[in-house]
Write a protein that holds these residues in place. Structure first.
Motif, PDB file in Angstrom:
ATOM      1  N   THR A 180       1.148  -1.158   0.005  1.00 18.39           N
ATOM      2  CA  THR A 180      -0.080  -0.277  -0.070  1.00 18.39           C
ATOM      3  C   THR A 180       0.809   0.990   0.253  1.00 18.39           C
ATOM      4  OG1 THR A 180      -1.316  -1.333   1.002  1.00 18.39           O
ATOM      5  CG2 THR A 180      -1.576   1.091   1.322  1.00 18.39           C
ATOM      6  N   LEU A 194      -5.835   3.849  -1.105  1.00 23.21           N
ATOM      7  CA  LEU A 194      -4.876   3.704  -0.002  1.00 23.21           C
ATOM      8  C   LEU A 194      -5.806   2.036   0.266  1.00 23.21           C
ATOM      9  CD1 LEU A 194      -3.788   4.709   3.260  1.00 23.21           C
ATOM     10  CD2 LEU A 194      -5.690   3.202   3.602  1.00 23.21           C
ATOM     11  N   PHE A 206      -5.140  -1.803  -0.371  1.00 21.66           N
ATOM     12  CA  PHE A 206      -4.395  -2.837   0.930  1.00 21.66           C
ATOM     13  C   PHE A 206      -5.615  -3.625   0.682  1.00 21.66           C
ATOM     14  CE2 PHE A 206      -6.049  -4.072   5.183  1.00 21.66           C
ATOM     15  CZ  PHE A 206      -4.091  -4.076   6.146  1.00 21.66           C
TER      16      PHE A 206
END
Length: 281
Positions: free
Chosen positions: A88, A204, A208
């Motif tokens: 990430t 993000l 992730f």
């Protein structure tokens, strides 16, 4: 407001009912399997065989302790956190920097690079060349090799959404920073990057979630079981406990909880980040 305008039109009522019915159906499609897994995860071996929505005859919350003790879950959790966090962070930094250059310096070179990156959206991932390349550079079977591979897979799409957002930022911001003596890197990290918070939040979450749930790359690129992530423990745990669906579902729940928690906490940023920059102000 007139009497006629205050009444709801029949067509509007039908549209509202259809919308809520569709939303309920979609929610049922997604929530039903989750409810089935949750219920099965606290059932005994015999009770779990049916894989039904009935309540357990006796509640076996100790299934989770069994999974943690025998399924190598804690070590796999550490591996998942390490890999997902690294993928990430690196993806967000690399893609935001690349998008800034592409958006701010249009030309043949940057345009060609951007077009090349976008081909990654449709080009299939080739495992055999990837494995061979990682072996040649000494990264075969390593965390770093897996992290770099996952980053490479995510670069095309994440760069795309960053470029669309940065192109909407006024160039006067760059000029003012340069007049104040800021270099390119300083200008990006102190001025531009904070303005990218909406799209960075989306990137993000998406990256992730991808890195946490990733299965194929781990299976093909990491032969050492001690370095496997949580989704891989489900694969190995299921083969060991093929007929104990209670333990298998408990392992599934442990795998899903972290990423579901992250997604539910930050889901409102996904749509905002995806559409930010899509319409020019």
């Amino acid at each position: 407001m007139t009497r006629h305008s205050s009444r709801r039109r029949p067509g509007g009522i039908v549209a509202s009912v259809a919308t809520y019915a569709t939303a309920a159906l979609i929610a049922l499609v997604f929530l039903a399997p989750l409810a089935l897994v949750l219920l099965t995860s606290v059932k005994g071996t015999a009770d779990a065989q049916t894989m039904s929505f009935s309540l357990p005859g006796s509640w076996h919350f100790d299934n989770y302790l069994t999974v943690i003790r025998t399924g190598n879950a804690l070590q796999a959790l550490g591996n998942s956190v390490l890999i997902a966090t690294a993928v990430t962070v690196v993806t967000v930094l690399v893609c935001s920097l690349a998008a800034f250059v592409i958006a701010r310096r249009p030309g043949r070179v940057t345009g060609g690079v951007y077009s090349y990156l976008l081909t990654g959206l449709i080009a299939p991932f080739a495992f055999i060349p990837a494995i061979r390349l990682l072996q040649e550079i000494g990264l075969g079977g390593s965390y770093l090799g897996l992290i770099l591979t996952d980053v490479a897979v995510q670069i095309p799409f994440i760069t795309l959404i960053y470029v669309g957002f940065i192109r909407q930022l006024p160039r006067e911001i760059d000029e003012a920073a340069m007049l104040d003596g800021a270099g390119s890197l300083r200008m990006f990290f102190t001025i531009i990057f904070p303005l990218l918070r909406p799209v960075s939040s989306t990137a993000l979450i998406l990256v992730f979630t991808y890195a946490w749930n990733e299965f194929q790359n781990v299976l093909f690129l990491i032969p050492d079981a001690d370095r496997w992530t949580l989704p891989m423990t489900v694969f190995t745990f299921q083969s060991t406990h093929s007929f104990d669906y209670g333990l298998v579902c408990a392992d599934l729940v442990l795998t899903m909880v972290p990423v579901v928690a992250v997604y539910l906490t930050a889901q409102k940023y996904i749509v905002n980040g995806m559409v930010a920059g899509a319409v020019k102000a």
